[in-house]
Design a protein around this motif. Sequence first.
Motif, mmCIF file in Angstrom:
data_model
loop_
_atom_site.group_PDB
_atom_site.id
_atom_site.type_symbol
_atom_site.label_atom_id
_atom_site.label_comp_id
_atom_site.label_asym_id
_atom_site.label_seq_id
_atom_site.Cartn_x
_atom_site.Cartn_y
_atom_site.Cartn_z
ATOM 1 N N ASP A 8 0.832 -1.206 0.000
ATOM 2 C CA ASP A 8 0.000 0.000 0.000
ATOM 3 C C ASP A 8 0.871 1.261 0.000
ATOM 4 O O ASP A 8 0.552 2.247 -0.687
ATOM 5 C CB ASP A 8 -0.927 0.015 1.236
ATOM 6 C CG ASP A 8 -1.934 -1.121 1.206
ATOM 7 O OD1 ASP A 8 -2.183 -1.648 0.100
ATOM 8 O OD2 ASP A 8 -2.468 -1.474 2.282
ATOM 9 N N GLU A 9 1.963 1.231 0.772
ATOM 10 C CA GLU A 9 2.858 2.387 0.840
ATOM 11 C C GLU A 9 3.536 2.614 -0.512
ATOM 12 O O GLU A 9 3.672 3.753 -0.965
ATOM 13 C CB GLU A 9 3.918 2.174 1.929
ATOM 14 C CG GLU A 9 4.922 3.292 2.083
ATOM 15 C CD GLU A 9 4.305 4.579 2.606
ATOM 16 O OE1 GLU A 9 4.940 5.622 2.399
ATOM 17 O OE2 GLU A 9 3.208 4.546 3.184
ATOM 18 N N ILE A 10 3.963 1.544 -1.172
ATOM 19 C CA ILE A 10 4.602 1.656 -2.481
ATOM 20 C C ILE A 10 3.631 2.255 -3.494
ATOM 21 O O ILE A 10 3.982 3.159 -4.260
ATOM 22 C CB ILE A 10 5.116 0.283 -2.961
ATOM 23 C CG1 ILE A 10 6.257 -0.194 -2.065
ATOM 24 C CG2 ILE A 10 5.569 0.347 -4.415
ATOM 25 C CD1 ILE A 10 6.724 -1.587 -2.348
ATOM 26 N N LYS A 11 2.381 1.771 -3.495
ATOM 27 C CA LYS A 11 1.370 2.304 -4.418
ATOM 28 C C LYS A 11 1.105 3.777 -4.135
ATOM 29 O O LYS A 11 0.982 4.587 -5.057
ATOM 30 C CB LYS A 11 0.065 1.515 -4.302
ATOM 31 C CG LYS A 11 0.118 0.161 -4.958
ATOM 32 C CD LYS A 11 -1.217 -0.534 -4.838
ATOM 33 C CE LYS A 11 -1.159 -1.934 -5.424
ATOM 34 N NZ LYS A 11 -2.438 -2.643 -5.292
ATOM 35 N N ARG A 12 1.023 4.140 -2.857
ATOM 36 C CA ARG A 12 0.758 5.531 -2.491
ATOM 37 C C ARG A 12 1.888 6.438 -2.980
ATOM 38 O O ARG A 12 1.646 7.499 -3.554
ATOM 39 C CB ARG A 12 0.604 5.655 -0.967
ATOM 40 C CG ARG A 12 0.157 7.063 -0.511
ATOM 41 C CD ARG A 12 0.135 7.197 0.991
ATOM 42 N NE ARG A 12 1.466 7.088 1.602
ATOM 43 C CZ ARG A 12 2.402 8.043 1.546
ATOM 44 N NH1 ARG A 12 2.172 9.148 0.900
ATOM 45 N NH2 ARG A 12 3.575 7.876 2.119
ATOM 46 N N ARG A 13 3.141 6.001 -2.786
ATOM 47 C CA ARG A 13 4.284 6.795 -3.248
ATOM 48 C C ARG A 13 4.303 6.921 -4.771
ATOM 49 O O ARG A 13 4.619 7.978 -5.313
ATOM 50 C CB ARG A 13 5.597 6.180 -2.770
ATOM 51 C CG ARG A 13 5.835 6.347 -1.295
ATOM 52 C CD ARG A 13 7.178 5.783 -0.900
ATOM 53 N NE ARG A 13 7.394 5.834 0.530
ATOM 54 C CZ ARG A 13 8.463 5.360 1.144
ATOM 55 N NH1 ARG A 13 9.426 4.792 0.429
ATOM 56 N NH2 ARG A 13 8.580 5.451 2.450
ATOM 57 N N ALA A 14 3.983 5.833 -5.456
ATOM 58 C CA ALA A 14 3.958 5.853 -6.924
ATOM 59 C C ALA A 14 2.895 6.824 -7.430
ATOM 60 O O ALA A 14 3.145 7.617 -8.343
ATOM 61 C CB ALA A 14 3.708 4.454 -7.473
ATOM 62 N N ILE A 15 1.692 6.776 -6.831
ATOM 63 C CA ILE A 15 0.605 7.677 -7.239
ATOM 64 C C ILE A 15 0.996 9.121 -6.951
ATOM 65 O O ILE A 15 0.775 10.015 -7.783
ATOM 66 C CB ILE A 15 -0.709 7.296 -6.526
ATOM 67 C CG1 ILE A 15 -1.207 5.948 -7.062
ATOM 68 C CG2 ILE A 15 -1.764 8.369 -6.705
ATOM 69 C CD1 ILE A 15 -2.366 5.368 -6.282
ATOM 70 N N GLN A 16 1.609 9.364 -5.805
ATOM 71 C CA GLN A 16 2.039 10.715 -5.452
ATOM 72 C C GLN A 16 3.076 11.233 -6.446
ATOM 73 O O GLN A 16 3.001 12.380 -6.887
ATOM 74 C CB GLN A 16 2.626 10.716 -4.035
ATOM 75 C CG GLN A 16 3.042 12.079 -3.547
ATOM 76 C CD GLN A 16 3.618 12.020 -2.135
ATOM 77 O OE1 GLN A 16 3.741 10.942 -1.553
ATOM 78 N NE2 GLN A 16 3.967 13.167 -1.604
ATOM 79 N N GLU A 17 4.014 10.391 -6.840
ATOM 80 C CA GLU A 17 5.035 10.792 -7.813
ATOM 81 C C GLU A 17 4.409 11.090 -9.177
ATOM 82 O O GLU A 17 4.781 12.055 -9.845
ATOM 83 C CB GLU A 17 6.095 9.693 -7.946
ATOM 84 C CG GLU A 17 7.260 10.062 -8.820
ATOM 85 C CD GLU A 17 8.069 11.230 -8.291
ATOM 86 O OE1 GLU A 17 8.605 11.972 -9.125
ATOM 87 O OE2 GLU A 17 8.140 11.411 -7.057
ATOM 88 N N ILE A 18 3.423 10.281 -9.577
ATOM 89 C CA ILE A 18 2.737 10.511 -10.855
ATOM 90 C C ILE A 18 2.002 11.845 -10.823
ATOM 91 O O ILE A 18 2.030 12.611 -11.799
ATOM 92 C CB ILE A 18 1.776 9.342 -11.177
ATOM 93 C CG1 ILE A 18 2.591 8.085 -11.507
ATOM 94 C CG2 ILE A 18 0.848 9.706 -12.336
ATOM 95 C CD1 ILE A 18 1.764 6.826 -11.620
#
Length: 146
Positions: A8-18
């Motif tokens: 979940d943390e990895i997905k959140r960081r990826a979405i934030q970067e996008i």
Amino acid sequence: MSLNIPDDEIKRRAIQEIFEETKRASIRADIGGSLGWAKPNHRGFNKRFLNNTVVSVVSNNCRLDKIKPLEKSTVEEKPLQPLPFRNKEEKKFTGKIKVSNKSRFQAYLGARKREKEKEERERVERAEREEEEERKAEKEVVTGKN
């Protein structure tokens, strides 16, 4: 050495970067039009080309306008004492130092050649030191066995 980061943390960081990347692209598009959405592909500029271009343009403009370019300001010039010449002939100094592209290139090649020669000398010296250390080690082994 694995990182224990939840999915979940990895997905959140990826979405934030996008989102951040999209925001930057949006700003670029507002300024530069539709091509602003594409990432810029430049990694700086050619400083040597820029410097040579500016020097050439200033020199040419001064020549066309028949004015002298601004000289570097110096800090309180002191009168120089004349140095004794080895020859009896007096050397004349015109005040201009001419540096052509050819002389710059020759200076560059000379510096590069000296650098390579220095590296080669250091490599040979390092190899000689290693050989000497190996000889000493072999000598110690031989004398240690007797």
